[in-house]
Enzyme design. Sequence first.
Site, PDB file in Angstrom:
ATOM      1  N   LYS A   1      -6.365  -5.776 106.379  1.00 31.02           N
ATOM      2  CA  LYS A   1      -7.042  -7.041 106.674  1.00 31.02           C
ATOM      3  C   LYS A   1      -7.941  -7.478 105.523  1.00 31.02           C
ATOM      4  O   LYS A   1      -8.608  -6.650 104.899  1.00 31.02           O
ATOM      5  CB  LYS A   1      -7.927  -6.877 107.917  1.00 31.02           C
ATOM      6  CG  LYS A   1      -7.185  -6.742 109.235  1.00 31.02           C
ATOM      7  CD  LYS A   1      -8.191  -6.648 110.372  1.00 31.02           C
ATOM      8  CE  LYS A   1      -7.572  -6.202 111.680  1.00 31.02           C
ATOM      9  NZ  LYS A   1      -6.757  -7.224 112.326  1.00 31.02           N
TER      10      LYS A   1
ATOM     11  N   ARG B   1       0.170 -18.880 126.319  1.00 36.90           N
ATOM     12  CA  ARG B   1       0.563 -19.954 127.252  1.00 36.90           C
ATOM     13  C   ARG B   1       0.349 -21.325 126.620  1.00 36.90           C
ATOM     14  O   ARG B   1       1.167 -22.219 126.768  1.00 36.90           O
ATOM     15  CB  ARG B   1      -0.237 -19.844 128.548  1.00 36.90           C
ATOM     16  CG  ARG B   1       0.239 -18.728 129.447  1.00 36.90           C
ATOM     17  CD  ARG B   1       0.004 -19.122 130.901  1.00 36.90           C
ATOM     18  NE  ARG B   1       0.405 -18.062 131.806  1.00 36.90           N
ATOM     19  CZ  ARG B   1       1.575 -18.036 132.433  1.00 36.90           C
ATOM     20  NH1 ARG B   1       2.463 -18.995 132.242  1.00 36.90           N
ATOM     21  NH2 ARG B   1       1.862 -17.055 133.252  1.00 36.90           N
TER      22      ARG B   1
ATOM     23  N   SER C   1      -8.163  -1.516 119.127  1.00 39.01           N
ATOM     24  CA  SER C   1      -9.050  -0.558 119.770  1.00 39.01           C
ATOM     25  C   SER C   1      -8.381   0.111 120.966  1.00 39.01           C
ATOM     26  O   SER C   1      -8.740   1.229 121.339  1.00 39.01           O
ATOM     27  CB  SER C   1     -10.313  -1.293 120.233  1.00 39.01           C
ATOM     28  OG  SER C   1     -10.672  -2.293 119.293  1.00 39.01           O
TER      29      SER C   1
END
Lengths: 198, 293
Positions: B80, B164, B235
């Site tokens: 990252k 969605r 996590s």
Amino acid sequence: MRIGILALQGAFEKHAEMARSLGHETILVRRKDDFESIDGLVLPGGESTVQLKLIVRFELEWSLMRFAVAGHPILATCAGLILAARTVTQPEQRSLGFVDVRVARNAWGRQIDSFEAMSDEGHPLVFIRAPRILEVGEKVDVLGRFRGEPVLIRQGNVTCATFHPELTNDPYVYRLAFRKSQANAVAQPKNDTHAPHA
Amino acid sequence: MKKATSTTKLGLAEMLKGGVIMDVVNAEQAKIAEDAGACAVMALERVPAQIRAEGGVARASDPAMIVSIQKAVSIPVMAKCRIGHFAEARILEALGVDFIDESEVLTVADDEFHIEKASFKVPFVCGCRDLGEALRRIAEGASLLRTKGEAGTGDVVEAVKHLRKLRTQIRRVSVMEVDELVAEGKNLGAPFELLLKVKETGKLPVPNFAAGGIATPADAALCMALGAEALFVGSGIFLSDDAPKRARAIVTAATYWQDADKLAEVSTALGQPMKSVQAASLLTHERFAERGR
């Protein structure tokens, strides 16, 4: 033909798109009973270590072996080739042994070394963290080369590419792999992979 | 020989489909992830839940840690960088990471602009919450998208909301007239050409994965059922009771998301999931997903 695409992990959707564009019916193969309704099979690219783990974990190895030995056409690309090879290095790992080749994983380097090129025969090639074929056995036909080294091979009913035909617009690899008259020759799996792995 | 083409960049995203990309903070965890069947690992110094708990500025990782993980595993290694921090990204590229995640989980470096990604050799993945954000990232050169979710919470609600929303917006665009698309582009803040492509194909021009809050095999299956093509789990694995077992279970769920019997089997006796926080209880400044537009 009705072509199954092994859909445990990897580029199965692109393969399904390509097969459908050539007029084949496709199903995504994830379970033993899926093998009963298909005429041909694609082992797609992706991570060979992951695919191998899931094949073993979900007891699909025997179904794959039976499908290959029965002489049905199989197309194995990139990670699929690694699964189909007799010997795998870099690192060493188990394989199904459908074709008598020795391959090295990720042999062109990391993703920044992934590349597009033309084969010696003039077909487009896409290599993604691709393997290289280091040795081919006597029964293996080399059908395509890149700078002289084999990238497309066939042994009996199993056709293997180190590159990704599903990421190109050229369907010739599919045509080679899924010819109707091809169900004669039979793959010769390694002895030690005949029994399903626990 | 042409390297770093859009085909090779998108190609790697295709190869990751149906798999799970796991956050790892050292070589030992990377091995556990690989053994469990992760299709890639994301190397970072602290997983999102730790970043959330400890606060401070979260930056790209020490190259030594990334290199040790690259040596430990043969699957792709991602890392990252901060949003807009093209210098961190160039360092990750120099290390040969396989994918760069321009991630809201780290502290934002540029609060106005994302990295111009097309000129990099390494493909990029970026987070998105809706179609406009997705297409802006693609216009900048992203080869892969993921939901932003609400990383480090163990609460999947935000990832579900983003999946969605994307689906609804893509459906809407695909039935619009072409002359309506310019106005829609303005509404969404999305380039017209990309919107037109979405209309013509009925899908995003690059794959979309789910990320943020996935903590159980059922969470994984839910995201896949809502159209995610693979999963990032942070996590959720290494802060749970039994990381190897949970990692394996989530990998299985990513493949057999339609198979309730298999999901029941792998969801059984996994031990405690990560300590979770309701995403709705977070204050605005505590929400990672709000970072970057």
